[in-house]
Write a protein that holds these residues in place. Structure first.
Motif, PDB file in Angstrom:
ATOM      1  N   GLN A  36       0.847  -1.173  -0.063  1.00 14.90           N
ATOM      2  CA  GLN A  36      -0.146  -0.127   0.001  1.00 14.90           C
ATOM      3  C   GLN A  36       0.792   1.158  -0.166  1.00 14.90           C
ATOM      4  N   LEU A  37       1.909   1.103   0.924  1.00 11.33           N
ATOM      5  CA  LEU A  37       2.916   2.448   0.671  1.00 11.33           C
ATOM      6  C   LEU A  37       3.454   2.740  -0.700  1.00 11.33           C
ATOM      7  N   ARG A  39       1.967   1.702  -3.553  1.00 11.53           N
ATOM      8  CA  ARG A  39       0.892   2.149  -4.537  1.00 11.53           C
ATOM      9  C   ARG A  39       0.488   3.477  -4.222  1.00 11.53           C
ATOM     10  N   GLU A  40       0.536   4.102  -2.764  1.00 10.23           N
ATOM     11  CA  GLU A  40       0.245   5.604  -2.541  1.00 10.23           C
ATOM     12  C   GLU A  40       1.376   6.397  -3.036  1.00 10.23           C
ATOM     13  N   ALA A  41       2.619   5.943  -3.047  1.00  7.46           N
ATOM     14  CA  ALA A  41       3.663   6.652  -3.515  1.00  7.46           C
ATOM     15  C   ALA A  41       3.797   6.974  -5.056  1.00  7.46           C
ATOM     16  N   ALA A  43       1.111   6.677  -6.743  1.00  8.09           N
ATOM     17  CA  ALA A  43      -0.051   7.392  -7.239  1.00  8.09           C
ATOM     18  C   ALA A  43       0.014   9.082  -6.928  1.00  8.09           C
ATOM     19  N   LYS A  44       0.964   9.285  -5.974  1.00  8.92           N
ATOM     20  CA  LYS A  44       1.073  10.861  -5.541  1.00  8.92           C
ATOM     21  C   LYS A  44       2.208  11.292  -6.386  1.00  8.92           C
ATOM     22  N   GLU A  45       2.840  10.261  -7.135  1.00  6.48           N
ATOM     23  CA  GLU A  45       3.897  10.781  -7.986  1.00  6.48           C
ATOM     24  C   GLU A  45       5.138  11.566  -7.111  1.00  6.48           C
ATOM     25  N   SER A  46       5.210  10.994  -5.749  1.00  4.59           N
ATOM     26  CA  SER A  46       6.301  11.504  -5.206  1.00  4.59           C
ATOM     27  C   SER A  46       7.729  11.005  -5.907  1.00  4.59           C
ATOM     28  N   GLY A  49       8.078   7.549  -5.206  1.00  8.52           N
ATOM     29  CA  GLY A  49       7.124   6.886  -6.192  1.00  8.52           C
ATOM     30  C   GLY A  49       7.514   6.675  -7.478  1.00  8.52           C
ATOM     31  N   ARG A  53       8.214   3.383  -9.714  1.00  8.60           N
ATOM     32  CA  ARG A  53       7.288   2.954 -10.687  1.00  8.60           C
ATOM     33  C   ARG A  53       7.801   1.778 -11.591  1.00  8.60           C
ATOM     34  N   ARG A  74       6.816   6.370   7.217  1.00 10.03           N
ATOM     35  CA  ARG A  74       5.811   5.955   7.843  1.00 10.03           C
ATOM     36  C   ARG A  74       6.033   5.557   9.276  1.00 10.03           C
TER      37      ARG A  74
END
Length: 295
Positions: A36-37, A39-41, A43-46, A49, A53, A74
């Protein structure tokens, strides 16, 4: 109940993620999912992340440095630092396992308990084929073999660090949850835990005097009462059975006995509830109540 830090490992089909969710709710502590961490990174394009990708899209493991960066971020958040955590999807490599232990030592936290859910290959294949998405059995066997190969160094490491417990994942989900919960109940103080209502009923039938502290791991007031109950158990260990029961695992008990809040210490004589002390009381109050029923 004590501060909990639990790493859940296991092969596909063992129910690792399901147990992480269940225990997180039961203990009222955060579930941290590495998947989840990531996927969230993404999605936020950090920055992390964006770096992760290409590996995810190629079906490859995200490099250790990136994974550790996400995990540290986290774990530095207050809910994790103060409440504890259940972690799934991590570690995947020996470097990650060592990195987490080093991080916990740096921030003054104890090492985590590690539970590996294991089951026979045939059972795991049956579970995976029943999930609805068709996957050839030879492919499932290869996936399980790859997991075993990747996990072996982790299990060896955690075994050497005396952090590892192996759990029978052939049991029902409820039985696995209870076994995992018991990993944190080995040192309960002088007053041990009643596991369920059936055990409570058995004690009520055979004990002439029973004291039960109804509490929960997330209850701050309960933590103040726990050492007093342990002191009571130690003082009267030859004469009275003094126990604790976890509200979250036995939510029907407070309703059954009309409890209005927690902590609630119940005094039973010959199976009958004689008195309930709700809230935090001085030790002398608990001691005086018990003494009355001993007379």
């Amino acid at each position: 109940m004590e501060f909990k830090q639990l790493i859940l490992l296991g092969p596909p089909g063992a129910g690792v993620k399901e147990q992480a969710v269940t225990l997180s709710k039961r203990w009222h502590i955060p579930q941290v999912s590495m998947g989840q961490l990531i996927r969230e990174a993404i999605a936020k394009e950090s920055a992390t992340g964006i770096e992760a990708r290409p590996y995810v899209e190629a079906g490859e493991l995200v490099p250790d440095a990136l994974v550790m960066k996400l995990l540290r971020k986290r774990f530095e958040q207050p809910d994790v630092m103060l409440q504890g955590w259940v972690l799934d999807g991590f570690p995947r490599t020996l470097t990650q396992a060592q990195g987490l232990n080093e991080f916990l030592a740096k921030v003054g936290q104890p090492v985590a308990t590690v539970a590996y859910l294991r089951a026979m290959t045939g059972l795991l294949i049956n579970r995976l084929t029943a999930e609805g998405e068709y996957e050839p059995i030879p492919a499932i066997r290869r996936r399980l073999a790859r997991h075993q190969e990747e996990t072996a160094p982790l299990l060896d490491y955690y075994q050497q660090q005396q952090q590892l417990s192996k759990i029978n994942a052939s049991l029902s989900a409820e039985e696995i949850t209870q076994t995992l919960a018991e990993l944190f109940e080995e040192e309960t103080g002088a007053a041990g835990f009643i596991q369920d209502e059936s055990e409570l009923d058995s004690l009520l039938e055979k004990e002439s005097l029973l004291v039960v502290d109804c509490m929960a791991s997330w209850c701050g007031s309960c933590k103040l009462v726990t050492p007093l109950i342990d002191q009571l158990a130690e003082t009267y260990k030859e004469r009275v059975n003094v126990r604790k029961i976890d509200f979250d695992a036995n939510k029907q008990v407070p309703k059954r006995f009309g409890l209005k809040g927690m902590p609630a210490v119940m005094f039973f004589k010959d199976g009958e509830l004689m008195e309930t002390l709700t809230g935090v009381k001085p030790y002398q109050v608990y001691n005086a109540a018990l003494t009355r029923f001993l007379e």
